[in-house]
Design a protein around this motif. Structure first.
Motif, PDB file in Angstrom:
ATOM      1  N   PRO A 170      -0.727 -11.209 -11.074  1.00  0.00           N
ATOM      2  CA  PRO A 170      -0.187 -10.552  -9.884  1.00  0.00           C
ATOM      3  C   PRO A 170      -1.029 -10.736  -8.627  1.00  0.00           C
ATOM      4  CG  PRO A 170      -0.084  -9.087 -11.767  1.00  0.00           C
ATOM      5  CD  PRO A 170      -0.861 -10.284 -12.202  1.00  0.00           C
ATOM      6  N   ASP A 171      -2.338 -10.871  -8.775  1.00  0.00           N
ATOM      7  CA  ASP A 171      -3.192 -11.039  -7.606  1.00  0.00           C
ATOM      8  C   ASP A 171      -3.017 -12.390  -6.930  1.00  0.00           C
ATOM      9  OD1 ASP A 171      -4.327 -12.001 -10.034  1.00  0.00           O
ATOM     10  OD2 ASP A 171      -6.246 -12.271  -9.030  1.00  0.00           O
ATOM     11  N   LYS A 172      -2.295 -13.312  -7.563  1.00  0.00           N
ATOM     12  CA  LYS A 172      -2.053 -14.633  -6.988  1.00  0.00           C
ATOM     13  C   LYS A 172      -0.685 -14.721  -6.311  1.00  0.00           C
ATOM     14  CE  LYS A 172      -5.911 -16.464  -8.533  1.00  0.00           C
ATOM     15  NZ  LYS A 172      -6.471 -15.340  -9.289  1.00  0.00           N
ATOM     16  N   LEU A 173       0.065 -13.641  -6.256  1.00  0.00           N
ATOM     17  CA  LEU A 173       1.367 -13.639  -5.593  1.00  0.00           C
ATOM     18  C   LEU A 173       1.186 -13.550  -4.082  1.00  0.00           C
ATOM     19  CD1 LEU A 173       3.252 -11.091  -7.898  1.00  0.00           C
ATOM     20  CD2 LEU A 173       3.499 -13.587  -7.914  1.00  0.00           C
ATOM     21  N   PRO A 174       2.132 -14.093  -3.298  1.00  0.00           N
ATOM     22  CA  PRO A 174       2.038 -13.963  -1.843  1.00  0.00           C
ATOM     23  C   PRO A 174       2.246 -12.519  -1.401  1.00  0.00           C
ATOM     24  CG  PRO A 174       4.111 -14.980  -2.474  1.00  0.00           C
ATOM     25  CD  PRO A 174       3.278 -14.904  -3.722  1.00  0.00           C
ATOM     26  N   ALA A 175       1.744 -12.193  -0.232  1.00  0.00           N
ATOM     27  CA  ALA A 175       1.780 -10.805   0.255  1.00  0.00           C
ATOM     28  C   ALA A 175       3.195 -10.254   0.330  1.00  0.00           C
ATOM     29  CB  ALA A 175       1.112 -10.728   1.621  1.00  0.00           C
ATOM     30  N   ALA A 176       4.157 -11.091   0.700  1.00  0.00           N
ATOM     31  CA  ALA A 176       5.536 -10.618   0.831  1.00  0.00           C
ATOM     32  C   ALA A 176       6.100 -10.134  -0.502  1.00  0.00           C
ATOM     33  CB  ALA A 176       6.418 -11.733   1.388  1.00  0.00           C
ATOM     34  N   GLU A 177       5.593 -10.673  -1.597  1.00  0.00           N
ATOM     35  CA  GLU A 177       6.024 -10.236  -2.923  1.00  0.00           C
ATOM     36  C   GLU A 177       5.100  -9.161  -3.477  1.00  0.00           C
ATOM     37  OE1 GLU A 177       7.925 -14.591  -4.142  1.00  0.00           O
ATOM     38  OE2 GLU A 177       6.138 -13.871  -5.163  1.00  0.00           O
ATOM     39  N   THR A 178       3.836  -9.231  -3.108  1.00  0.00           N
ATOM     40  CA  THR A 178       2.854  -8.276  -3.623  1.00  0.00           C
ATOM     41  C   THR A 178       3.122  -6.860  -3.131  1.00  0.00           C
ATOM     42  OG1 THR A 178       1.155  -9.988  -3.751  1.00  0.00           O
ATOM     43  CG2 THR A 178       0.401  -7.709  -3.717  1.00  0.00           C
ATOM     44  N   HIS A 179       3.434  -6.710  -1.869  1.00  0.00           N
ATOM     45  CA  HIS A 179       3.559  -5.378  -1.281  1.00  0.00           C
ATOM     46  C   HIS A 179       4.630  -4.516  -1.941  1.00  0.00           C
ATOM     47  CE1 HIS A 179       1.434  -6.937   2.606  1.00  0.00           C
ATOM     48  NE2 HIS A 179       0.582  -6.618   1.653  1.00  0.00           N
ATOM     49  N   PRO A 180       5.865  -4.999  -2.099  1.00  0.00           N
ATOM     50  CA  PRO A 180       6.860  -4.148  -2.772  1.00  0.00           C
ATOM     51  C   PRO A 180       6.536  -3.902  -4.236  1.00  0.00           C
ATOM     52  CG  PRO A 180       7.778  -6.326  -2.265  1.00  0.00           C
ATOM     53  CD  PRO A 180       6.471  -6.228  -1.554  1.00  0.00           C
ATOM     54  N   LEU A 181       5.924  -4.886  -4.906  1.00  0.00           N
ATOM     55  CA  LEU A 181       5.535  -4.702  -6.299  1.00  0.00           C
ATOM     56  C   LEU A 181       4.445  -3.639  -6.410  1.00  0.00           C
ATOM     57  CD1 LEU A 181       5.561  -5.561  -9.300  1.00  0.00           C
ATOM     58  CD2 LEU A 181       3.904  -7.340  -8.706  1.00  0.00           C
ATOM     59  N   GLU A 182       3.445  -3.710  -5.552  1.00  0.00           N
ATOM     60  CA  GLU A 182       2.349  -2.743  -5.604  1.00  0.00           C
ATOM     61  C   GLU A 182       2.821  -1.331  -5.254  1.00  0.00           C
ATOM     62  OE1 GLU A 182      -0.805  -4.194  -3.140  1.00  0.00           O
ATOM     63  OE2 GLU A 182      -1.698  -5.322  -4.818  1.00  0.00           O
ATOM     64  N   GLU A 183       3.775  -1.234  -4.353  1.00  0.00           N
ATOM     65  CA  GLU A 183       4.291   0.090  -4.001  1.00  0.00           C
ATOM     66  C   GLU A 183       4.877   0.780  -5.234  1.00  0.00           C
ATOM     67  OE1 GLU A 183       7.465   2.129  -0.852  1.00  0.00           O
ATOM     68  OE2 GLU A 183       7.018  -0.010  -0.754  1.00  0.00           O
ATOM     69  N   ILE A 184       5.593   0.019  -6.042  1.00  0.00           N
ATOM     70  CA  ILE A 184       6.192   0.563  -7.265  1.00  0.00           C
ATOM     71  C   ILE A 184       5.117   0.859  -8.305  1.00  0.00           C
ATOM     72  CG2 ILE A 184       7.698  -0.008  -9.216  1.00  0.00           C
ATOM     73  CD1 ILE A 184       9.330  -1.738  -7.194  1.00  0.00           C
ATOM     74  N   CYS A 185       4.208  -0.100  -8.513  1.00  0.00           N
ATOM     75  CA  CYS A 185       3.170   0.065  -9.536  1.00  0.00           C
ATOM     76  C   CYS A 185       2.189   1.174  -9.179  1.00  0.00           C
ATOM     77  CB  CYS A 185       2.429  -1.255  -9.747  1.00  0.00           C
ATOM     78  SG  CYS A 185       3.467  -2.570 -10.428  1.00  0.00           S
ATOM     79  N   ASN A 186       1.877   1.317  -7.900  1.00  0.00           N
ATOM     80  CA  ASN A 186       0.981   2.388  -7.468  1.00  0.00           C
ATOM     81  C   ASN A 186       1.584   3.757  -7.762  1.00  0.00           C
ATOM     82  OD1 ASN A 186      -0.750   0.441  -6.503  1.00  0.00           O
ATOM     83  ND2 ASN A 186      -0.349   0.812  -4.345  1.00  0.00           N
ATOM     84  N   ALA A 187       2.870   3.893  -7.443  1.00  0.00           N
ATOM     85  CA  ALA A 187       3.545   5.168  -7.687  1.00  0.00           C
ATOM     86  C   ALA A 187       3.580   5.492  -9.177  1.00  0.00           C
ATOM     87  CB  ALA A 187       4.958   5.127  -7.116  1.00  0.00           C
TER      88      ALA A 187
END
Length: 255
Positions: A170-187
């Motif tokens: 996941p740390d190798k994904l581009p920011a445009a994909e990372t941000h929505p994914l992290e928002e879900i995973c963080n929650a």
């Protein structure tokens, strides 16, 4: 290949505590990440909370009920680990023989020909999972003894495969994909901590530690770290279990 036996296992173990809140949280995570999309070089996205939901739910139901003193946090599924069996660090032999997971496992909608999902019939041993679960099997004997006070969660439920079959973390994904994914995973991570009420979150590796510190900076929880058991780590190849135990004791997580 490691062998896992439940030493002294008695089939009449006490009924586990209710894991419904954890199951509900995982189902919400499953559905939320299924709505995301990812572009090349990612060719296939595996969500084991989807096609291996029955196995994951069995894992949560059996071992996820009640408060836990220590919660281990991994990164995301490996193609021969959780992607096969629906359990974090899911080395097949450990999941089948020690954790006693026997629920049916399906297939991802878009399966990479070089990374077929064979479930509990997968012949390949996942080294990180073998080291991880083998360590706890050796220390605790029965899984019930380990899970009485501990639990294991991954930060991200998805595995990402490039067109060659190469695993992309996941740390190798581009920011445009990372941000929505992290928002879900963080929650989800914050939700799981609220459910389990652990005294300690133990990050397995640097990525998990970074995310734990970001998400839980204001939470009433201690954050520790152990070396990731990946064979790609030269340090982990020099006796991972001994190093992990030393780190747990030095930080005061184990005595």
């Amino acid at each position: 290949m490691a062998k896992y036996r439940c030493r002294g296992y008695n089939a009449a173990v006490p009924k586990p505590a209710d894991a419904t809140p954890l199951i509900t949280a995982a189902a919400g995570l499953r559905d939320a990440v299924n709505r995301l999309s990812f572009a090349p070089p990612v060719e296939c996205v595996y969500n084991p909370l989807d096609y291996a939901w029955a196995a994951h739910e069995q894992f949560l139901s059996r071992y996820g009920g009640g408060a836990k003193r220590v919660m281990f946090l991994g990164m995301n599924p490996g193609p021969f680990g959780m992607a096969q069996v629906g359990v974090p660090f899911g080395e097949v032999a450990a999941v089948r023989d020690w954790l006693r997971i026997d629920a049916p496992i399906g297939k991802p909608a878009h399966e990479h020909p070089k990374r077929l999902v064979l479930g509990l019939d997968c012949p390949r041993s996942e080294v990180s999972g073998r080291r991880f679960w083998g360590f706890f099997a050796e220390k605790f004997g029965q899984p019930e003894a380990f899970f009485a006070d501990h639990f294991v969660v991954n930060y991200c439920p998805l595995a990402f495969l490039e067109d060659t079959g190469r695993n992309r973390t996941p740390d190798k994904l581009p920011a445009a994909e990372t941000h929505p994914l992290e928002e879900i995973c963080n929650a989800h991570l914050a939700n799981v901590v609220e459910i389990l009420q652990p005294e300690w979150l133990v990050a397995v590796g640097g990525f998990a530690e970074k995310k734990a510190c970001e998400v839980l900076a204001q939470a009433d929880i201690k954050i520790g770290r152990i070396l990731h058991p990946s064979p790609a780590s030269p340090a982990a190849n020099r006796g991972w279990s001994g190093q992990a135990e030393k780190q747990l004791k030095e930080q005061g997580i184990w005595r």
